[in-house]
Scaffold this motif. Sequence first.
Motif, PDB file in Angstrom:
ATOM      1  N   UNK A   1       4.421   5.541   3.278  1.00  0.00           N
ATOM      2  CA  UNK A   1       3.409   6.800   3.397  1.00  0.00           C
ATOM      3  C   UNK A   1       4.143   7.936   2.896  1.00  0.00           C
ATOM      4  N   UNK A   2       3.756   8.504   1.882  1.00  0.00           N
ATOM      5  CA  UNK A   2       4.714   9.775   1.330  1.00  0.00           C
ATOM      6  C   UNK A   2       4.034  11.065   1.588  1.00  0.00           C
ATOM      7  N   UNK A   3       4.842  11.871   2.124  1.00  0.00           N
ATOM      8  CA  UNK A   3       4.194  13.392   2.571  1.00  0.00           C
ATOM      9  C   UNK A   3       5.077  14.338   1.860  1.00  0.00           C
ATOM     10  N   UNK A   4       4.485  15.426   1.443  1.00  0.00           N
ATOM     11  CA  UNK A   4       5.186  16.564   0.765  1.00  0.00           C
ATOM     12  C   UNK A   4       5.990  17.412   1.681  1.00  0.00           C
ATOM     13  N   UNK A   5       5.489  17.445   2.919  1.00  0.00           N
ATOM     14  CA  UNK A   5       6.000  18.298   4.115  1.00  0.00           C
ATOM     15  C   UNK A   5       7.284  17.491   4.781  1.00  0.00           C
ATOM     16  N   UNK A   6       8.146  18.170   5.531  1.00  0.00           N
ATOM     17  CA  UNK A   6       9.326  17.653   6.178  1.00  0.00           C
ATOM     18  C   UNK A   6       8.694  16.839   7.041  1.00  0.00           C
ATOM     19  N   UNK A   7       7.552  17.351   8.021  1.00  0.00           N
ATOM     20  CA  UNK A   7       7.001  16.786   9.158  1.00  0.00           C
ATOM     21  C   UNK A   7       5.558  16.571   9.077  1.00  0.00           C
TER      22      UNK A   7
ATOM     23  N   UNK B   1       0.858  -1.223  -0.179  1.00  0.00           N
ATOM     24  CA  UNK B   1      -0.047  -0.100   0.056  1.00  0.00           C
ATOM     25  C   UNK B   1       0.838   1.310  -0.063  1.00  0.00           C
ATOM     26  N   UNK B   2       0.642   2.065  -1.008  1.00  0.00           N
ATOM     27  CA  UNK B   2       1.306   3.669  -0.793  1.00  0.00           C
ATOM     28  C   UNK B   2       0.240   4.472  -0.570  1.00  0.00           C
ATOM     29  N   UNK B   3       0.230   5.224   0.373  1.00  0.00           N
ATOM     30  CA  UNK B   3      -0.561   6.353   0.976  1.00  0.00           C
ATOM     31  C   UNK B   3       0.009   7.546   0.681  1.00  0.00           C
ATOM     32  N   UNK B   4      -0.624   8.440  -0.012  1.00  0.00           N
ATOM     33  CA  UNK B   4      -0.179   9.713  -0.283  1.00  0.00           C
ATOM     34  C   UNK B   4      -0.930  10.800   0.572  1.00  0.00           C
TER      35      UNK B   4
ATOM     36  N   UNK C   1      11.983  12.434  -5.703  1.00  0.00           N
ATOM     37  CA  UNK C   1      13.351  12.122  -5.175  1.00  0.00           C
ATOM     38  C   UNK C   1      13.907  11.148  -6.295  1.00  0.00           C
ATOM     39  N   UNK C   2      13.192  10.744  -7.252  1.00  0.00           N
ATOM     40  CA  UNK C   2      13.669   9.726  -8.088  1.00  0.00           C
ATOM     41  C   UNK C   2      13.271   8.268  -7.707  1.00  0.00           C
ATOM     42  N   UNK C   3      12.970   8.026  -6.500  1.00  0.00           N
ATOM     43  CA  UNK C   3      12.729   6.771  -6.054  1.00  0.00           C
ATOM     44  C   UNK C   3      11.171   6.294  -7.007  1.00  0.00           C
ATOM     45  N   UNK C   4      11.059   5.098  -7.169  1.00  0.00           N
ATOM     46  CA  UNK C   4      10.057   4.351  -7.635  1.00  0.00           C
ATOM     47  C   UNK C   4       9.382   3.280  -6.814  1.00  0.00           C
ATOM     48  N   UNK C   5       8.285   3.370  -6.608  1.00  0.00           N
ATOM     49  CA  UNK C   5       7.618   2.619  -5.632  1.00  0.00           C
ATOM     50  C   UNK C   5       6.452   1.636  -6.243  1.00  0.00           C
TER      51      UNK C   5
ATOM     52  N   UNK D   1       8.029   8.379   4.179  1.00  0.00           N
ATOM     53  CA  UNK D   1       9.091   9.433   3.028  1.00  0.00           C
ATOM     54  C   UNK D   1       8.378  10.793   3.099  1.00  0.00           C
ATOM     55  N   UNK D   2       9.037  11.575   3.812  1.00  0.00           N
ATOM     56  CA  UNK D   2       8.616  13.074   4.102  1.00  0.00           C
ATOM     57  C   UNK D   2       9.575  13.890   3.311  1.00  0.00           C
ATOM     58  N   UNK D   3       9.008  15.192   2.888  1.00  0.00           N
ATOM     59  CA  UNK D   3       9.767  15.977   1.927  1.00  0.00           C
ATOM     60  C   UNK D   3       9.812  15.728   0.444  1.00  0.00           C
TER      61      UNK D   3
END
Length: 332
Positions: free
Chosen positions: A181-187, A156-159, A234-238, A213-215
């Motif tokens: 868990x992908x988050x645009x903010x750093x925190x 599961x990828x949660x954005x 970041x270039x990472x692929x999930x 994965x933050x930021x």
Amino acid sequence: MSAPMPLRLVIVGCSLAGLRAAQAARREGFEGSVVLVGREEHLPYDRPPLSKGFLVDDHAEATFFVGADDLAALDVDVRLGVSATGLDAAAKSVITGQKRTGYDKLIIATGGDARLLAPGQLWTSGSGDDRPLVEVLRTLDDARSLRDRVRPSARIVVVGAGFIGSEIASSARSLSASVVLVEAANVPLVRALGPVVGDAVSRLHERFGTELLAGVQVEGIAAVGDERRVTLSSGQVLDADVVVAGIGAVPATGWIGSALDLHPLMAVCSATSTCAPRIRTCMPAAMWSIGPTSSSAKRCASRTARRQRVWCPRALRTSEIHTRAYGGTGSP
């Protein structure tokens, strides 16, 4: 001599706020017809459990606030599975497809829709796959669909690591799913809770096995066979079996069109606009009352909005200005 009671109250939105408005109207002695229009096929239900207990228990059922008999006892004409597609304020009618329903009083309580990921990003779908690339969780049907896919060992990828995203991630982990868990903010939750509490939330996710994965932001999602491939800034692929977006909500006001002059940021009528004849109450997240609605219905809707984390003091204050201007009484 007091003004005669309007003959028809139409409430667009059959969630908790719309329900409470209908109940309050009857409690205050409104004797005209009440029409409650909702685009979902379900009677009003409790939404918060959908991302928690409901999601992890195949046998869990939704909690409905009322039954059909309760609304029949209130003499409310409930129209489920009917979407409002337009508003003709001049003609005082709500448009639902090819039909029009006239009103003497109108309450708009359509709430919000799940915010979608930016359409400009690189979304592609696989041939023959009719599943959405990205799931959302806003309605009972959304929750049922997601529950069918969140299984042990599912990827599961949660954005979005806000409240909804965090709850979905936690629920999925409790089922032993693999969660990123992908988050645009750093925190996570920094705007809502601040950096200290947000950092504590980060540690909780990590403690229970969620990879945070933050930021970073999502740059593209593609269907590859039955899988979803998520490309990050970041270039990472999930690679995932399910991608869920929990990035907030937007007011469900698209159907109103240009019939009302809405505030561009708060989704309420601006303080200086006339909006439509005899507007006297406007609520954040798409709840307005047009016409001389009872003060009790207004107060009840206001409390409901606050309980559902919908709160804008300026909008509520503006509501009172409109109320007094058109002869209403009471306060939120």
